[in-house]
Design an enzyme around this catalytic site. Sequence first.
Site, PDB file in Angstrom:
ATOM      1  N   TYR A 140      11.960  -6.915  -3.745  1.00 28.42           N
ATOM      2  CA  TYR A 140      11.502  -5.523  -3.611  1.00 28.42           C
ATOM      3  C   TYR A 140      10.931  -5.347  -2.206  1.00 28.42           C
ATOM      4  CZ  TYR A 140       8.602  -1.325  -4.382  1.00 28.42           C
ATOM      5  OH  TYR A 140       8.013  -0.080  -4.293  1.00 28.42           O
ATOM      6  N   ASP A 233      10.697 -10.149   4.943  1.00 32.62           N
ATOM      7  CA  ASP A 233       9.706  -9.228   4.403  1.00 32.62           C
ATOM      8  C   ASP A 233       8.532 -10.079   3.918  1.00 32.62           C
ATOM      9  OD1 ASP A 233       9.678  -6.691   1.752  1.00 32.62           O
ATOM     10  OD2 ASP A 233       8.092  -7.608   2.966  1.00 32.62           O
ATOM     11  N   LYS A 261      -0.417  -5.783   3.006  1.00 32.05           N
ATOM     12  CA  LYS A 261      -1.427  -6.389   2.138  1.00 32.05           C
ATOM     13  C   LYS A 261      -2.535  -7.103   2.919  1.00 32.05           C
ATOM     14  CE  LYS A 261       2.139  -6.672  -1.409  1.00 32.05           C
ATOM     15  NZ  LYS A 261       1.795  -5.701  -2.443  1.00 32.05           N
TER      16      LYS A 261
HETATM   17  P1  KE4 Z   1       3.954  -0.841  -0.161  1.00 37.57           P
HETATM   18  O1  KE4 Z   1       4.822   0.278   0.354  1.00 37.57           O
HETATM   19  O2  KE4 Z   1       3.744  -0.738  -1.653  1.00 37.57           O
HETATM   20  O3  KE4 Z   1       2.651  -0.999   0.627  1.00 37.57           O
HETATM   21  O4  KE4 Z   1       4.729  -2.234   0.098  1.00 37.57           O
HETATM   22  C1  KE4 Z   1       6.010  -2.367  -0.441  1.00 37.57           C
HETATM   23  C2  KE4 Z   1       6.359  -3.833  -0.525  1.00 37.57           C
HETATM   24  C3  KE4 Z   1       7.225  -4.365   0.416  1.00 37.57           C
HETATM   25  N1  KE4 Z   1       7.568  -5.672   0.395  1.00 37.57           N
HETATM   26  C4  KE4 Z   1       7.069  -6.510  -0.545  1.00 37.57           C
HETATM   27  C5  KE4 Z   1       7.482  -7.950  -0.531  1.00 37.57           C
HETATM   28  C6  KE4 Z   1       6.168  -6.020  -1.528  1.00 37.57           C
HETATM   29  O5  KE4 Z   1       5.691  -6.866  -2.460  1.00 37.57           O
HETATM   30  C7  KE4 Z   1       5.800  -4.667  -1.529  1.00 37.57           C
HETATM   31  C8  KE4 Z   1       4.872  -4.073  -2.556  1.00 37.57           C
HETATM   32  N2  KE4 Z   1       4.552  -4.942  -3.642  1.00 37.57           N
HETATM   33  C9  KE4 Z   1       4.228  -4.307  -4.910  1.00 37.57           C
HETATM   34  C10 KE4 Z   1       3.826  -5.402  -5.889  1.00 37.57           C
HETATM   35  N3  KE4 Z   1       4.901  -6.125  -6.355  1.00 37.57           N
HETATM   36  C11 KE4 Z   1       3.151  -3.294  -4.772  1.00 37.57           C
HETATM   37  C12 KE4 Z   1       2.540  -2.856  -6.099  1.00 37.57           C
HETATM   38  C13 KE4 Z   1       2.968  -1.462  -6.457  1.00 37.57           C
HETATM   39  O6  KE4 Z   1       4.149  -1.095  -6.238  1.00 37.57           O
HETATM   40  O7  KE4 Z   1       2.100  -0.741  -6.978  1.00 37.57           O
END
Ligand code: KE4
Length: 422
Positions: A140, A233, A261
Site C-alpha cells: 500500500y 516506499d 510516520k
Molecule cells: P499516508 O498518506 O496515510 O500518510 O501514508 C500512506 C502510506 C504510504 N506508504 C506506506 C508504506 C504506508 O504504510 C502508508 C500508510 N499506512 C497506513 C497503515 N497501514 C496508514 C493507516 C491508515 O490508512 O489510516
Amino acid sequence: MNDTWLARARRVMPGGVNSPVRAFGAVGGEPPFVTKASGAFVETADGETLIDFVASWGALIFGHAHRPVVDAVTEAARRGTSFGLPSVAEVELAELIVETVPSVEVVRMVNSGTEATASAVRVARAATARPKIVKFEGCYHGHADPFLVKAGSGVATMGLPDSPGVPAATVADTVLVPFNDLDAASRAFAGGDVAAVIVEPVAGNMGVVPPDEGFLPGLRELCDRFGALLVFDEVMTGFRVALGGAQERYGVLPDLTCLGKVVAGGTPAAAYGGREDLMRRVAPDGPVYQAGTLAGNPLAVAAGLTTLRALQADPGVYDRLETVAATIEEELRHGLARRRIDGVVQRVGSMLTLFFGPERVRSWNDAAQVDRERFARFHRAALQRGVLVPPSPFEAWFVMAAHEDHVDQVVSALDAALGEAA
Ligand code: KE4
C-alpha cells in the site's frame, strides 16, 4: 440525547472516521474514541486505558505525547505555526534526513505518505519519459489513483481491490506483481515502458512480510538492466527498522525514497528524496511540479527534528525496541504452538504481525488466506484485556520504547486472548 461518540461521528464523517481502518470494520465492535494518550497508553471516552500497538500506524517510536516532542512542538507553535516561507528548521531537518538515509542526497518535505509516493512516481515518470509503474500486490502506497489497484492495508481489508472513482486510464499503466516474485517482476518489464518499480522494502500493509533473501537486490538489478528507477516506499520502515531504514538494514540503495510516520514524530508530514540528478528535476529547480501550502511546516519539522535527533543520539533504542518485539513474537509463537493453533508471527525489527492460518506469508496470496474471523476474536479478547492491537489482520503492530515497562502485562493479555481465540 444519549448519543454515543460513534453515532455523532457517523452523522458527520464517512464511517465516523477520518481513515477507514479506524472504523474497526475488519474486527467488528465499536472503535474506541481516544481522549488522550501518553507513553504506551491511550485513554478512551469510555474511561478505558489501553496499551496501544497501533502507535499512530508506526509514526510513534518513543511513545505517545513523548515529552521532548511535545515541548518542541509547543515551543515551535509559540514562534508561529506556519510561514509559507523558507525557514531555518526545515533546512536542519532536510540536512538530517540526507545525513541519515543512505541514498537520499536531496529531499522535499510534503504532508502525507500519499503525497510522497505520488510525487516520487511523478519524478520517476518524468526522468525516464516512461508511463508504467510496477507495484506489488498487498503493498500500500497511500490513496493516490495510480496505486489503488489491489492495494493492501485498508483497501484489502475493506474488500475493495479496485476503488470506484479511479479511471481505468489511470491504472492502465500500473502493473501488479506478487511480492517476493522476481520472475514475475522481470516479466513486468517485458513490455518496456517501465518508469519505476515502487515497493515497500519490508511489506507492512498485508501484515509484516519480509523480503526474501535476494528479492531487493534482484529488484535493483532488474531496474538497472531495464533503465527503470527503484523507489523504496519507506513511509513505514524509514527510521523504524533502522535509523537509515530498510535500505540501511538490507544494504540496497534505491533511486528514490518515500518517508513518513516517524520522520514527523507523530505530526502530519512526510518526504521524498533520493539521487540529486533526479530531485533537481523538481520545481523550482526543474519542471516537475509539486507543491504544498503546509509542506515543511514548523510544528511537524520540530517534531521530526526532535525525534530523529533523539534516535541518532541513542542508537541503542533500536536494540531495545527489537528486544521487546522479539519477546512478544516468541511468546505468541509459544502460545500458538501450545494450543495447536495454525499461524505464524512475522517480524522485522519493531514491527510484527500475527497471522492466523498460514505457516508462512511471502505474498498477498498467502496473506489473503488468514483466518479473519479468528483474528477478530483475538483482537476483541486482547482489547477486553486492555491491549489494543491494530484492528486488521493486514496491519503491522508497532513497538514503542514506552512498551518496555509493560511487556509482562502485554504478554499475559495476548496469551489469554490466544486462548479465547483458540
Ligand atoms: P499516508 O498518506 O496515510 O500518510 O501514508 C500512506 C502510506 C504510504 N506508504 C506506506 C508504506 C504506508 O504504510 C502508508 C500508510 N499506512 C497506513 C497503515 N497501514 C496508514 C493507516 C491508515 O490508512 O489510516
